[in-house]
Write an enzyme that holds these catalytic residues in place. Structure first.
Site, PDB file in Angstrom:
ATOM      1  N   ARG A 113       0.832  -1.210   0.000  1.00 36.29           N
ATOM      2  CA  ARG A 113       0.000   0.000   0.000  1.00 36.29           C
ATOM      3  C   ARG A 113       0.866   1.260   0.000  1.00 36.29           C
ATOM      4  O   ARG A 113       0.536   2.255  -0.673  1.00 36.29           O
ATOM      5  CB  ARG A 113      -0.958  -0.005   1.200  1.00 36.29           C
ATOM      6  CG  ARG A 113      -2.008   1.092   1.122  1.00 36.29           C
ATOM      7  CD  ARG A 113      -3.086   0.936   2.175  1.00 36.29           C
ATOM      8  NE  ARG A 113      -2.544   1.107   3.514  1.00 36.29           N
ATOM      9  CZ  ARG A 113      -3.233   0.858   4.637  1.00 36.29           C
ATOM     10  NH1 ARG A 113      -4.478   0.415   4.574  1.00 36.29           N
ATOM     11  NH2 ARG A 113      -2.678   1.030   5.818  1.00 36.29           N
ATOM     12  N   LYS A 157      -2.811   6.816   1.143  1.00 38.15           N
ATOM     13  CA  LYS A 157      -2.592   7.146   2.552  1.00 38.15           C
ATOM     14  C   LYS A 157      -1.528   8.234   2.584  1.00 38.15           C
ATOM     15  O   LYS A 157      -0.334   7.956   2.699  1.00 38.15           O
ATOM     16  CB  LYS A 157      -2.164   5.892   3.327  1.00 38.15           C
ATOM     17  CG  LYS A 157      -2.558   5.942   4.798  1.00 38.15           C
ATOM     18  CD  LYS A 157      -2.433   4.604   5.479  1.00 38.15           C
ATOM     19  CE  LYS A 157      -2.594   4.739   6.979  1.00 38.15           C
ATOM     20  NZ  LYS A 157      -3.978   4.831   7.436  1.00 38.15           N
ATOM     21  N   GLU A 215     -16.189   6.365   5.634  1.00 40.53           N
ATOM     22  CA  GLU A 215     -15.400   5.761   6.713  1.00 40.53           C
ATOM     23  C   GLU A 215     -15.312   6.724   7.884  1.00 40.53           C
ATOM     24  O   GLU A 215     -15.791   7.860   7.794  1.00 40.53           O
ATOM     25  CB  GLU A 215     -14.002   5.411   6.200  1.00 40.53           C
ATOM     26  CG  GLU A 215     -13.239   6.614   5.654  1.00 40.53           C
ATOM     27  CD  GLU A 215     -11.852   6.262   5.103  1.00 40.53           C
ATOM     28  OE1 GLU A 215     -11.275   5.264   5.537  1.00 40.53           O
ATOM     29  OE2 GLU A 215     -11.363   7.025   4.251  1.00 40.53           O
TER      30      GLU A 215
HETATM   31  C1  LIG Z   1      -5.100   4.044   7.818  1.00 41.09           C
HETATM   32  C2  LIG Z   1      -6.541   4.382   7.639  1.00 41.09           C
HETATM   33  C3  LIG Z   1      -7.579   3.439   7.849  1.00 41.09           C
HETATM   34  C4  LIG Z   1      -7.346   2.075   8.436  1.00 41.09           C
HETATM   35  O1  LIG Z   1      -6.484   1.265   7.703  1.00 41.09           O
HETATM   36  P1  LIG Z   1      -5.631   0.123   8.399  1.00 41.09           P
HETATM   37  O2  LIG Z   1      -4.785  -0.392   7.297  1.00 41.09           O
HETATM   38  O3  LIG Z   1      -6.586  -0.892   8.913  1.00 41.09           O
HETATM   39  O4  LIG Z   1      -4.867   0.755   9.505  1.00 41.09           O
HETATM   40  C5  LIG Z   1      -8.865   3.829   7.544  1.00 41.09           C
HETATM   41  N1  LIG Z   1      -9.149   5.063   7.092  1.00 41.09           N
HETATM   42  C6  LIG Z   1      -8.191   5.992   6.914  1.00 41.09           C
HETATM   43  C7  LIG Z   1      -8.572   7.346   6.446  1.00 41.09           C
HETATM   44  C8  LIG Z   1      -6.873   5.683   7.179  1.00 41.09           C
HETATM   45  O5  LIG Z   1      -5.919   6.612   7.000  1.00 41.09           O
END
Ligand SMILES: *Cc1c(COP(=O)(O)O)cnc(C)c1O
Length: 305
Positions: free
Chosen positions: A71, A171, A204
């Site tokens: 990722r 991310k 989310e």
């Molecule tokens: C990192 C993140 C998540 C959760 O992802 P994980 O890989 O499970 O830690 C969900 N939403 C956002 C906006 C994030 O930055």
């Protein structure tokens, strides 16, 4: 307000200052935290130009390491950011940073890559030398009370970034969209915000993915709904399917939240955390539900394997 005033600029006066014993991986070497500083011309600071991963360490092992590295490289590719290390080198650097900080059991790693030092302009060809930073620390566990009572959430008025603006699947170091939603929740005394996308569908939480349970089945929005494709989300979906629980990636409305029988959020730091209230409506009977509890237990068993 806990602003840091001009009169008290020293790190030691900052109640949120890092542990002075921390060792940080910075660029090519591990340095004491007081030496771990980046330039004021770093585009990660100037523009939020960079990518990151938050990663758990369980029993001395980096959890789902390959998925996190995949990722990270995908986020970087989307931003045309060249990560100056290979996966193997990043892995080695993470384990070295853990060792330098005495993390042999459980811990938390923040791995980030900034665009690096550049001119004041935003153009990426005016910044050179992307830099890798690794922070490894003991995990500050969430209050166990929160897991017992569940999170109180609001549906935020702050819309999740449009995927053609800045894809939520990246991310990135630019977290302002999420920060504004979190502020809104905290301002009204809620723990967390649930963000909708530009279509008005559920996306989310501010740093966690969301699931609802309805008639014993699990529902969560697909990544195409402006959702970060969470690694914890994927693990929990697989664990649910292993138990014979049907899992659907489906578009959800605000109404689906209100009528859910159970609701929970997943993320690296939070793991699996119940959501028991949304916009002052209790979810189900207002207590963490049986499927949430089951999947929490399954996650704890899985991560310690
Ligand atoms: C990192 C993140 C998540 C959760 O992802 P994980 O890989 O499970 O830690 C969900 N939403 C956002 C906006 C994030 O930055």
């Amino acid at each position: 307000m806990s602003c840091i005033t001009v009169e008290a600029p020293e790190m030691t006066d900052n109640p949120f200052a890092p542990n002075p014993d921390l060792k940080i991986y910075l660029g090519t070497e591990i340095v004491p935290v007081e030496k771990a500083n980046v330039s004021v011309f770093d585009h990660g600071l100037l523009y939020g130009d960079g990518v990151f991963e938050g990663i758990r360490v369980y029993g001395g092992n980096i959890f789902e390491e390959k998925k996190h590295l995949d990722r990270l490289f995908e986020s970087a590719r989307a931003l045309r950011l060249d990560i100056p290390m290979t996966r193997a080198q990043l892995s080695e650097a993470m384990y070295e940073t853990m060792a330098a900080n005495g993390i042999a059991g459980d811990g938390y790693i923040r791995l980030l890559v900034t665009r690096g030092v550049g001119l004041l302009g935003i153009a990426i060809n005016r910044a050179a030398c992307p830099k890798v930073i690794i922070i490894a620390d003991k995990i500050a566990l969430y209050d166990p009370e929160v897991y017992k009572r569940g999170l109180r959430c609001i549906v935020s008025s702050i819309v999740r970034n449009h995927p053609n603006s800045l894809s939520p699947r990246v991310k990135s170091l630019n977290y302002l969209n999420n920060i504004m939603a979190k502020c809104e929740a905290n301002d009204v005394g809620a723990d967390e915000a649930i963000m909708l996308n530009t279509q008005g569908h559920v996306a989310e939480c501010t740093g966690d993915n969301i699931f609802v349970v309805r008639d014993g089945e699990l529902f969560t929005p697909p990544p195409s709904e402006s959702v970060l494709d969470g690694i914890t989300r994927g693990v929990v979906m697989a664990l649910a399917r292993d138990r014979g629980i049907a899992v659907h990636e489906r578009v959800l409305d605000r109404h689906d939240l209100y009528i859910a029988h159970e609701c929970f959020a997943t993320g690296t730091a939070a793991e699996v955390v119940p959501i028991t209230e949304i916009d002052r409506r209790p979810i189900g009977d207002g207590k963490p539900g049986p499927i949430t509890k089951q999947l929490t237990a399954d996650f704890i068993a899985y991560r310690s394997k």
